[in-house]
Design a protein around this motif. Structure first.
Motif: not given
Ligand SMILES: Nc1ncnc2c1ncn2[C@@H]1O[C@H](COP(=O)(O)OP(=O)(O)O)[C@@H](O)[C@H]1O
Ligand SMILES: [Mg+2]
Length: 388
Positions: A29, A33, A290, A292-294, A299, A302, A351, A368
């Motif tokens: 992941m 990013s 995880h 935080s990606e949504r 995220s 990143e 995911h 998620s």
């Protein structure tokens, strides 16, 4: 902790080569990013077909203590980071001699051994529950008596997801063991004996720091473990603003004191008596962020690339409440899960890490979801998981 004046100016621009020690799901992941931002990616992992291999330019195959593989990983890289803390110190030093290693060798050396980590936390005035470092069965007997009889015993090196742990004097889903059995079960090696705490709930806080010294923390995530493995996590945690503030300050102090360039996730215990204790630290992305990606503007993955490349850190505020539920290999034991049924739940994303052999307890992926509240997001991932 010092700030190198050179690094204040230098950013590592897109197009550069970012190398990652470890090619598991966190490396995968992170690599995605990095690619999104235009970086090239090289990973090192014992397994050539590791989850990150499908998104990296290059995989260096090597064990965590393979100094030669570490040299090949770092040669020509513009920065090196990691997704697992169990890297041999010799390999870390080799890397650090060839490229900026973020986080640095010293914080990883402390964190990778739970005996050093707990001792460092206590010596530096951070709140931890009662514990003893033990290196013999006799010392364990003594520690269990001093700690009141109910103990979590954790090996210093290499434990994760409840592996390398034994429980003494406790009832519950995991069978409780006698002192002699527990000492044998963990392989008779240096360990931390911790008093079993009366937990109200578990939270974690992610912090980021770049080489220029900028620090940002995320709102706390609330975590639920089953059989000592993270089952689900929600963001925000839905805790009092008082605990939220204390937890955020703790994470910011920890990352600065450790001098970490990159990420630090602090797993925290909140007891029924209202105390806040540090359970353990991870100098890397963490399963409990995880979502935080949504749910977050930036995220965790990143944020790691921004930190490692010395860019301004991203906004950590929430865009939407979010949650994740882990998918363990157990779900595959009776054939392929029903993904269509799960993906029919509104707001849910799948995911998968492209791990080819599902085993009980092995993290294969996660679900998620976002929602109008953290409770709704959590209900969505749990509903989707039941439908699998
Ligand atoms: N001292 C303790 N008191 C109560 N629960 C604990 C204690 N230590 C660990 N646990 C439980 O076990 C889980 C896993 O322990 P942890 O130390 O985080 O090891 P791991 O490296 O496997 O994540 C924790 O998240 C918590 O649920
Ligand atoms: Mg843990």
């Amino acid at each position: 902790m010092s700030t190198d004046p050179q690094s204040l100016r230098q950013t590592i621009p897109p197009g550069s080569l970012v190398a990652i020690l470890g090619g598991g799901q966190l490396g995968r992941m992170t690599a995605i990013s990095a690619r999104t931002m235009g970086y090239r990616v090289r990973v090192m992992d014992p397994e050539p077909h590791c989850p990150a291999s499908f998104v990296a330019d290059e995989v260096i195959v090597g064990r965590w203590d393979d100094v030669d593989a570490a040299r090949r990983l770092a040669a020509g890289a513009d920065a090196v980071t990691l997704e697992i803390e169990q890297i041999g110190v010799d390999a870390l030093c080799e890397v650090a001699g060839l490229a900026p290693l973020r986080p640095g060798v010293e914080p990883i050396r402390i964190i990778q051994d739970k005996t050093l980590q707990k001792t460092w936390l206590a010596e530096n005035g951070f709140p931890v529950g009662p514990f003893h470092v033990v290196s013999s069965e006799a010392e364990l007997h003594q520690a269990v008596r001093a700690l009141g009889g109910s103990v979590f015993l954790k090996i210093g090196r290499g434990g994760y997801d409840g592996r390398g742990q034994a429980r003494i004097g406790l009832d519950g889903p995991t069978r409780s063991q006698s002192v002699a059995e527990a000492w044998k079960a963990i392989g008779a090696q240096p360990a931390v004996a911790e008093q079993a705490l009366d937990l109200a709930f578990e939270i974690s806080v992610m912090a980021a720091r770049n080489p220029s010294g900028e620090v940002r923390t995320y709102p706390a995530a609330r975590n639920h473990h089953e059989s000592q493995i993270l089952a689900w996590s929600q963001l925000p945690a839905g805790i009092s603003s008082e605990i939220e503030t204390r937890a955020g300050a703790l994470a910011a102090d920890l990352i600065a004191k450790l001098g970490i360039e990159g990420l630090l996730c602090a797993e925290l215990f909140v007891t029924r008596a209202g105390e806040l204790f540090v359970n353990e630290l991870a100098p890397r992305p963490h399963n409990s962020y995880h979502q935080s990606e949504r749910g977050s503007v930036t995220s965790q993955f990143e944020q790691l690339i921004r930190a490692v490349c010395n860019f301004p850190l991203g906004d950590t505020s929430l865009v939407a409440p979010a949650a994740i539920a882990n998918l363990l290999g157990d779900l595959w034991l009776n054939g392929e899960p029903n993904f269509a049924a799960a993906l029919a739940v509104p707001g849910v994303r799948l995911h998968l890490y492209e791990k080819h052999s599902p085993r009980a307890g092995r993290k294969m992926g996660h679900l998620s979801a976002v929602g109008s509240s953290a409770e709704e997001a959590l209900e969505r991932v749990l509903d989707a998981k039941r439908r699998l």
